[in-house]
Design a protein around this motif. Structure first.
Motif, PDB file in Angstrom:
ATOM      1  N   LYS A  15      66.088  37.239  30.031  1.00 50.38           N
ATOM      2  CA  LYS A  15      65.683  38.181  28.986  1.00 50.38           C
ATOM      3  C   LYS A  15      66.896  38.996  28.528  1.00 50.38           C
ATOM      4  O   LYS A  15      67.693  39.455  29.349  1.00 50.38           O
ATOM      5  CB  LYS A  15      64.599  39.108  29.547  1.00 50.38           C
ATOM      6  CG  LYS A  15      64.096  40.160  28.588  1.00 50.38           C
ATOM      7  CD  LYS A  15      63.043  41.028  29.270  1.00 50.38           C
ATOM      8  CE  LYS A  15      62.666  42.206  28.390  1.00 50.38           C
ATOM      9  NZ  LYS A  15      61.657  43.078  29.047  1.00 50.38           N
ATOM     10  N   GLY A  16      67.032  39.120  27.211  1.00 52.67           N
ATOM     11  CA  GLY A  16      68.124  39.899  26.638  1.00 52.67           C
ATOM     12  C   GLY A  16      69.324  39.079  26.219  1.00 52.67           C
ATOM     13  O   GLY A  16      70.181  39.572  25.471  1.00 52.67           O
ATOM     14  N   SER A  62      60.804  37.694  13.815  1.00 53.63           N
ATOM     15  CA  SER A  62      61.473  39.001  13.837  1.00 53.63           C
ATOM     16  C   SER A  62      62.911  38.820  13.399  1.00 53.63           C
ATOM     17  O   SER A  62      63.385  37.694  13.237  1.00 53.63           O
ATOM     18  CB  SER A  62      61.415  39.599  15.251  1.00 53.63           C
ATOM     19  OG  SER A  62      62.360  38.971  16.101  1.00 53.63           O
ATOM     20  N   ARG A  64      65.366  39.154  15.106  1.00 49.37           N
ATOM     21  CA  ARG A  64      66.179  38.574  16.186  1.00 49.37           C
ATOM     22  C   ARG A  64      66.390  37.077  15.972  1.00 49.37           C
ATOM     23  O   ARG A  64      67.263  36.493  16.601  1.00 49.37           O
ATOM     24  CB  ARG A  64      65.503  38.808  17.537  1.00 49.37           C
ATOM     25  CG  ARG A  64      65.390  40.261  17.954  1.00 49.37           C
ATOM     26  CD  ARG A  64      64.838  40.394  19.363  1.00 49.37           C
ATOM     27  NE  ARG A  64      63.466  39.915  19.488  1.00 49.37           N
ATOM     28  CZ  ARG A  64      63.135  38.744  20.043  1.00 49.37           C
ATOM     29  NH1 ARG A  64      64.071  37.949  20.538  1.00 49.37           N
ATOM     30  NH2 ARG A  64      61.876  38.383  20.130  1.00 49.37           N
ATOM     31  N   ARG A  81      68.896  38.517  21.821  1.00 49.87           N
ATOM     32  CA  ARG A  81      68.175  39.426  22.743  1.00 49.87           C
ATOM     33  C   ARG A  81      66.801  38.835  23.065  1.00 49.87           C
ATOM     34  O   ARG A  81      65.757  39.456  22.824  1.00 49.87           O
ATOM     35  CB  ARG A  81      68.038  40.810  22.119  1.00 49.87           C
ATOM     36  CG  ARG A  81      69.373  41.424  21.695  1.00 49.87           C
ATOM     37  CD  ARG A  81      69.196  42.821  21.090  1.00 49.87           C
ATOM     38  NE  ARG A  81      68.312  42.842  19.936  1.00 49.87           N
ATOM     39  CZ  ARG A  81      68.650  42.480  18.717  1.00 49.87           C
ATOM     40  NH1 ARG A  81      69.878  42.028  18.486  1.00 49.87           N
ATOM     41  NH2 ARG A  81      67.777  42.546  17.727  1.00 49.87           N
ATOM     42  N   THR A  82      66.805  37.662  23.649  1.00 57.97           N
ATOM     43  CA  THR A  82      65.558  36.941  23.887  1.00 57.97           C
ATOM     44  C   THR A  82      64.562  37.765  24.690  1.00 57.97           C
ATOM     45  O   THR A  82      64.927  38.553  25.574  1.00 57.97           O
ATOM     46  CB  THR A  82      65.813  35.610  24.610  1.00 57.97           C
ATOM     47  OG1 THR A  82      66.601  35.858  25.785  1.00 57.97           O
ATOM     48  CG2 THR A  82      66.521  34.615  23.712  1.00 57.97           C
ATOM     49  N   GLN A  83      63.302  37.539  24.370  1.00 58.40           N
ATOM     50  CA  GLN A  83      62.175  38.163  25.054  1.00 58.40           C
ATOM     51  C   GLN A  83      61.332  37.063  25.668  1.00 58.40           C
ATOM     52  O   GLN A  83      61.383  35.902  25.250  1.00 58.40           O
ATOM     53  CB  GLN A  83      61.345  38.979  24.075  1.00 58.40           C
ATOM     54  CG  GLN A  83      62.120  40.042  23.327  1.00 58.40           C
ATOM     55  CD  GLN A  83      62.607  41.146  24.257  1.00 58.40           C
ATOM     56  OE1 GLN A  83      61.852  41.635  25.092  1.00 58.40           O
ATOM     57  NE2 GLN A  83      63.872  41.506  24.133  1.00 58.40           N
ATOM     58  N   GLN A  84      60.490  37.437  26.622  1.00 52.07           N
ATOM     59  CA  GLN A  84      59.664  36.437  27.290  1.00 52.07           C
ATOM     60  C   GLN A  84      58.710  35.750  26.312  1.00 52.07           C
ATOM     61  O   GLN A  84      58.415  34.561  26.478  1.00 52.07           O
ATOM     62  CB  GLN A  84      58.891  37.066  28.449  1.00 52.07           C
ATOM     63  CG  GLN A  84      59.791  37.398  29.640  1.00 52.07           C
ATOM     64  CD  GLN A  84      59.035  37.954  30.822  1.00 52.07           C
ATOM     65  OE1 GLN A  84      57.993  38.581  30.666  1.00 52.07           O
ATOM     66  NE2 GLN A  84      59.578  37.748  32.010  1.00 52.07           N
ATOM     67  N   GLU A  85      58.270  36.466  25.298  1.00 48.52           N
ATOM     68  CA  GLU A  85      57.345  35.857  24.333  1.00 48.52           C
ATOM     69  C   GLU A  85      58.022  34.821  23.444  1.00 48.52           C
ATOM     70  O   GLU A  85      57.347  34.115  22.691  1.00 48.52           O
ATOM     71  CB  GLU A  85      56.673  36.912  23.453  1.00 48.52           C
ATOM     72  CG  GLU A  85      57.614  37.739  22.597  1.00 48.52           C
ATOM     73  CD  GLU A  85      57.937  39.080  23.227  1.00 48.52           C
ATOM     74  OE1 GLU A  85      57.913  39.178  24.466  1.00 48.52           O
ATOM     75  OE2 GLU A  85      58.217  40.006  22.452  1.00 48.52           O
ATOM     76  N   ASP A  86      59.360  34.734  23.539  1.00 47.45           N
ATOM     77  CA  ASP A  86      60.072  33.702  22.784  1.00 47.45           C
ATOM     78  C   ASP A  86      59.981  32.334  23.481  1.00 47.45           C
ATOM     79  O   ASP A  86      60.356  31.318  22.884  1.00 47.45           O
ATOM     80  CB  ASP A  86      61.554  34.059  22.623  1.00 47.45           C
ATOM     81  CG  ASP A  86      61.767  35.358  21.867  1.00 47.45           C
ATOM     82  OD1 ASP A  86      62.801  36.016  22.109  1.00 47.45           O
ATOM     83  OD2 ASP A  86      60.896  35.726  21.061  1.00 47.45           O
ATOM     84  N   VAL A 115      62.300  31.864  28.840  1.00 51.62           N
ATOM     85  CA  VAL A 115      62.968  33.151  29.003  1.00 51.62           C
ATOM     86  C   VAL A 115      62.399  33.838  30.244  1.00 51.62           C
ATOM     87  O   VAL A 115      61.194  34.122  30.306  1.00 51.62           O
ATOM     88  CB  VAL A 115      62.776  34.046  27.761  1.00 51.62           C
ATOM     89  CG1 VAL A 115      63.529  35.363  27.950  1.00 51.62           C
ATOM     90  CG2 VAL A 115      63.251  33.327  26.509  1.00 51.62           C
TER      91      VAL A 115
END
Lengths: 116, 106
Positions: A15-16, A62, A64, A81-86, A115
């Motif tokens: 993540k991130g 988004s 991002r 800035r990856t998130q878990q929902e990605d 992620v």
């Protein structure tokens, strides 16, 4: 002839972090599409290119997410800035042109992004 | 909202005719696309169009806002996810349904 190829086939990141996903369309195809398949979901449109320009970015979830295409061929989808929902399978498709139903979209095998 | 609807699962037995139904609420979409997807592989187009059509064992029915994919003489190897999608007459964006997982009993 070669089909649509994507790399990497699998990507695990924290993540991130930022990630880049690559798509090589079928040679001579001017239209290129990115879709996403989240767990338990259907295929969701992200963005498409005609040549190097992107007439429709309406599916990018988004700011991002960004994509570019150079030389009318290879495309890169970047997630910052990856998130878990990605976490999802990211699929690329190409077609001869963007005449809608007149041009079949051929898909690559996808990149599975996880992620942590 | 532009959406495509299809059942999440369909079960069948070998040798039968399977029907997977799809309908949509996309106002400017006139064409249906049916894709076959084995997870981990590239989705493959089976049949498409704005009229009834057939490709091998795959038939597509057509109404303005609905279509069915008919798979003739279904086999165990046909067990996969089948996606219905629609597209307007301009631009190439496909709007997909959630996918229908087909299971086939021997």
């Amino acid at each position: 002839g070669a089909g649509v190829s994507q790399s990497p086939s699998n990507k695990v990141t924290e993540k991130g972090k930022d990630v880049e996903l690559r798509c090589d369309p079928i040679s001579g195809h001017t239209a290129l599409y990115w879709y996403r398949q989240s767990l338990g979901q259907g295929l969701e449109f992200l963005i498409y290119f005609q040549g190097n320009s992107a007439p429709d970015k309406s599916g990018l979830p988004s700011d991002r997410f960004s994509a570019e295409r150079t030389g009318g061929s290879v495309s890169t989808l970047t997630i910052q800035r990856t998130q878990q929902e990605d976490s999802a399978v990211y699929l690329c498709a190409s077609s001869l042109e963007d005449r809608g139903a007149a041009d079949t979209q051929y898909f690559g095998p996808g990149t599975r992004l996880t992620v942590l | 909202k532009d959406q495509v609807f299809q059942p999440s699962t369909v079960a069948s037995s070998e040798g039968a005719v399977v029907e997977i139904f799809c309908n949509h609420s996309v106002s400017n979409a006139y064409n249906f696309f049916w894709y076959l997807h084995f997870p981990g592989c590239a989705p493959r187009l089976l049949v498409k169009g704005s009229k009834p059509s057939q490709q091998g064992r795959y038939n597509m029915t057509y109404e303005r806002f609905s279509s069915s994919l008919l798979i003739l003489q279904v086999r165990e190897a046909d067990a996969a996810v089948y996606y219905c999608a629609v597209c307007g007459n301009q631009g190439g964006k496909l709007i997909f349904g959630q996918g229908t997982e087909l299971s086939v009993k021997p």
